[in-house]
Scaffold this active site. Sequence first.
Site, short mmCIF file in Angstrom:
data_model
loop_
_atom_site.label_atom_id
_atom_site.label_comp_id
_atom_site.label_asym_id
_atom_site.label_seq_id
_atom_site.Cartn_x
_atom_site.Cartn_y
_atom_site.Cartn_z
N MET B 16 -46.46 -21.17 6.21
CA MET B 16 -46.90 -20.95 4.83
C MET B 16 -46.36 -19.65 4.28
O MET B 16 -45.91 -18.80 5.02
CB MET B 16 -48.43 -20.91 4.79
CG MET B 16 -49.02 -22.30 4.89
SD MET B 16 -50.75 -22.44 4.46
CE MET B 16 -51.35 -20.80 4.33
N CYS B 17 -46.48 -19.51 2.97
CA CYS B 17 -46.11 -18.28 2.28
C CYS B 17 -46.77 -17.10 2.99
O CYS B 17 -47.96 -17.18 3.27
CB CYS B 17 -46.59 -18.33 0.83
SG CYS B 17 -46.56 -16.75 -0.03
N PRO B 18 -46.09 -16.02 3.29
CA PRO B 18 -44.72 -15.68 2.87
C PRO B 18 -43.67 -15.98 3.93
O PRO B 18 -42.52 -15.56 3.77
CB PRO B 18 -44.83 -14.17 2.69
CG PRO B 18 -45.72 -13.74 3.83
CD PRO B 18 -46.71 -14.89 4.02
#
Lengths: 169, 78
Positions: B16-18
């Site tokens: 997932m982000c980042p």
Amino acid sequence: MAQEVKAVVEEAEKKKQKKRIVIICSKGTLDMVYPPFILATTAAAMDFDVHMYFTFWGMDVLNKKKVDNLKIAAVGNPGMPMPTILGILPGMTNMATWMMKKQIKQGGFPEIKELIKTAKEGGVKFHACEPTMNVMGIKKEELIDEVDDIIGAAAYLELASEADITLFV
Amino acid sequence: MGDTKPDETLDCRGLMCPMPVLKTKQAIEKLEPGQVLEVITTDSGSKVDIPAWAKSTGNELLSMKDEEGVHKFYIRKK
């Protein structure tokens, strides 16, 4: 020689062209430490000049003894899936912390220690707050090696005055 | 551009982000200018984040495609 001077000037120009972000990190709970670190590491990946200024409870992140034990506050946290008053019960903070750490892992999120490492590899500067250290009695030896310097409000303002983005978390 | 042959592939599925952006940055640093990196993600946020990263860093996003929740990006190093 002329070549060297040229290289130095080019380096300075490059630095000037870089966008700058300065983030004040004032909290030491997990939910308030992730957002500034996510932004800082991403900004570094986007070639920004990135500065994190740690103050008050944010200093826990820079504390060798505390960085591995950051918790999430169960009391007074309206985001908890329960009435906030229940947060005062024994063990609630640890349970909430355990739950959040589990969710972080499932989400493919890095741990704070990893984010610190990634941030440093990306050239993010860590500034410790001098007045906070005085007030809370924190010694330089207690800080993690990744800290770049210990600065005060004036130095922060100097950094921030040239910044494109400043955030207080 | 869909036929671009990548010099390197980075698998960010499940991250997932980042993380996709951070790993893309690390991967592109290992390439030579002009080489193409393929990035594979499942995080829907990366559909916006990776183009934004490319724009900001000056690396060229050649193309992107979606295949049943899997996103593929082709980026040429500047």
